[in-house]
Write an enzyme that holds these catalytic residues in place. Sequence first.
Site, PDB file in Angstrom:
ATOM      1  N   ALA A 167       0.866  -1.180   0.000  1.00 39.81           N
ATOM      2  CA  ALA A 167       0.000   0.000   0.000  1.00 39.81           C
ATOM      3  C   ALA A 167       0.905   1.233   0.000  1.00 39.81           C
ATOM      4  O   ALA A 167       1.826   1.320   0.826  1.00 39.81           O
ATOM      5  CB  ALA A 167      -0.918   0.001   1.228  1.00 39.81           C
ATOM      6  N   TRP A 169       0.611   4.157   1.112  1.00 37.35           N
ATOM      7  CA  TRP A 169       0.625   4.961   2.340  1.00 37.35           C
ATOM      8  C   TRP A 169       1.360   4.266   3.483  1.00 37.35           C
ATOM      9  O   TRP A 169       1.603   4.868   4.538  1.00 37.35           O
ATOM     10  CB  TRP A 169      -0.801   5.262   2.786  1.00 37.35           C
ATOM     11  CG  TRP A 169      -1.679   4.042   2.901  1.00 37.35           C
ATOM     12  CD1 TRP A 169      -2.559   3.581   1.979  1.00 37.35           C
ATOM     13  CD2 TRP A 169      -1.740   3.112   4.004  1.00 37.35           C
ATOM     14  NE1 TRP A 169      -3.170   2.427   2.407  1.00 37.35           N
ATOM     15  CE2 TRP A 169      -2.688   2.122   3.663  1.00 37.35           C
ATOM     16  CE3 TRP A 169      -1.094   3.013   5.234  1.00 37.35           C
ATOM     17  CZ2 TRP A 169      -2.994   1.064   4.508  1.00 37.35           C
ATOM     18  CZ3 TRP A 169      -1.404   1.961   6.086  1.00 37.35           C
ATOM     19  CH2 TRP A 169      -2.339   0.999   5.708  1.00 37.35           C
ATOM     20  N   CYS A 170       1.697   3.005   3.306  1.00 35.77           N
ATOM     21  CA  CYS A 170       2.265   2.191   4.393  1.00 35.77           C
ATOM     22  C   CYS A 170       3.757   2.470   4.568  1.00 35.77           C
ATOM     23  O   CYS A 170       4.534   2.427   3.593  1.00 35.77           O
ATOM     24  CB  CYS A 170       2.019   0.704   4.084  1.00 35.77           C
ATOM     25  SG  CYS A 170       2.918  -0.419   5.168  1.00 35.77           S
ATOM     26  N   TYR A 171       4.173   2.742   5.794  1.00 29.54           N
ATOM     27  CA  TYR A 171       5.582   2.998   6.091  1.00 29.54           C
ATOM     28  C   TYR A 171       6.446   1.801   5.733  1.00 29.54           C
ATOM     29  O   TYR A 171       7.502   1.941   5.093  1.00 29.54           O
ATOM     30  CB  TYR A 171       5.736   3.344   7.567  1.00 29.54           C
ATOM     31  CG  TYR A 171       7.178   3.351   8.048  1.00 29.54           C
ATOM     32  CD1 TYR A 171       8.018   4.429   7.784  1.00 29.54           C
ATOM     33  CD2 TYR A 171       7.690   2.261   8.754  1.00 29.54           C
ATOM     34  CE1 TYR A 171       9.342   4.423   8.210  1.00 29.54           C
ATOM     35  CE2 TYR A 171       9.010   2.258   9.189  1.00 29.54           C
ATOM     36  CZ  TYR A 171       9.836   3.331   8.909  1.00 29.54           C
ATOM     37  OH  TYR A 171      11.134   3.325   9.326  1.00 29.54           O
ATOM     38  N   SER A 316       1.838  -2.977   8.137  1.00 34.30           N
ATOM     39  CA  SER A 316       0.831  -1.965   8.453  1.00 34.30           C
ATOM     40  C   SER A 316      -0.539  -2.510   8.086  1.00 34.30           C
ATOM     41  O   SER A 316      -0.666  -3.408   7.251  1.00 34.30           O
ATOM     42  CB  SER A 316       1.102  -0.667   7.682  1.00 34.30           C
ATOM     43  OG  SER A 316       2.354  -0.124   8.040  1.00 34.30           O
TER      44      SER A 316
END
Length: 481
Positions: A167, A169-171, A316
């Site tokens: 994803a 947005w996932c760190y 995440s």
Amino acid sequence: MISTHKLKSVDFYRKIPRDLTEASLSGAGLSILATLSMIFLFGMEFSSYLKVSTAPSVIVDRNSDGEFLRIDFNMSFPALSCEFASVDVSDVLGTNRLNVTKTLRKYPIDSNLKPTGSEYQSGVMARVIKHDDEVDEEYSEDSVILNGRNFETIAHRYPILVVNFYAPWCYWSNRLKPSWEKAARIVRERYDPEMDGRIILGKVDCTEEADLCRRHHIQGYPSIRIFRKGSDLRDDHGQHDHESYHGDRDTDTLVKTMENLVAPIPLESQRLALENNQDDAKRPAPLVGGCRIEGFVRVKKVPGNLVISARSGAHSFDASKMNMSHIIYHLSFGNKISPEVLRDMKRVVPHLGESHDKLNGREYITHPGDSNANVTIEHYLQIVKTEVITRRTLYENKAVQEYEYTAHSSLVHSLDIPVAKFHFQLSPMQVLILENSKSFSHFITNLCAIIGGVFTVAGILDSVVHNTMKLMKKVELGKNF
């Protein structure tokens, strides 16, 4: 020496000569009635003597410091994968145990709550996963972009397909991205897809391909899956058999892992990918998205929490898509009581145990959407200990302990990852139930009182009836004269 005449003077039961007594019909009736009354009262007294009575009382809990309380449970989570399911325990004293596994078992289940295989083995997850150092270095994107249209085609073309479900947005997805693309470039150079064709690395953006990720039960990001062409047959639930990679995520380790995957595959044969020995880095990926968790944990006898959630130190989760719906098959506190002891306790306290497993069979189902996103399901449990001391346990010098509880549940919109949380709190008071039985001397005393009382009352009634009849006869004789 005391004479016989003096001894007779202390006789309380002096006899009247038989020829001086007079039998009457009323006396005979009262004698029969008195005898029946004695038999009836004797039966009631004997039944009362055999009957068990209890004396309940409320006292301060007599637990000693350092004692632990056992929590047994069996629950199913239709939308929580065993891959990330974690059971955590905490309390007000600062205890915080994460991902308890030693006394628990996890079984994958389908949407109908039916088991789909053997126990899920979590493997070793305690170590920190290694990544490449974060540096501003340019890299090309050499992994294949997969989507719902080309996924099946590519999966059937190459013996080994390794996919990074991520994803943006996932760190952790962003930490993996540079090393993943570097590894993809190195693997492409060493095992050219056109000339060699034994392995290829791909990636799926789960924000764009939500249905594809859902089909593969992706709940944490990034999730690295290894698809083998030789095991591409679908099972009864229509899912591919594949593995999850949980090893280090630096470039060197990824490349070495890919080389190990390719090594058993002959260059001239691309029909079947031979199975490789599994290690802690590769484990079977869950074929379904649900999990049944059963077992027990031990907690301190202070207010605390039992939390079941999705947890990973290197993934995440999208909170809006997490669904913590669950069905509670069993939830109880304290050690299990043997059937023999339980029957003995039921003899003393028939209602005991009615609230021992109050949540059994309860379902808490939510349907994530615009109004039900990020929903945490909380249960508030008030626990009361009941201690029963029977004649049997008193003889064995031990008491039987039973923990009953009340439960109140609610749905809470959470800002964090949704969880299923059980708040438990033990009452500082306990119920003490003592079994009381009448002594034999008390039974004999009551028996004598019954015999003497009935005999005396019958004698009084006989005297009243006899004198009344005599008086009536005198009155009748007076009228005649």
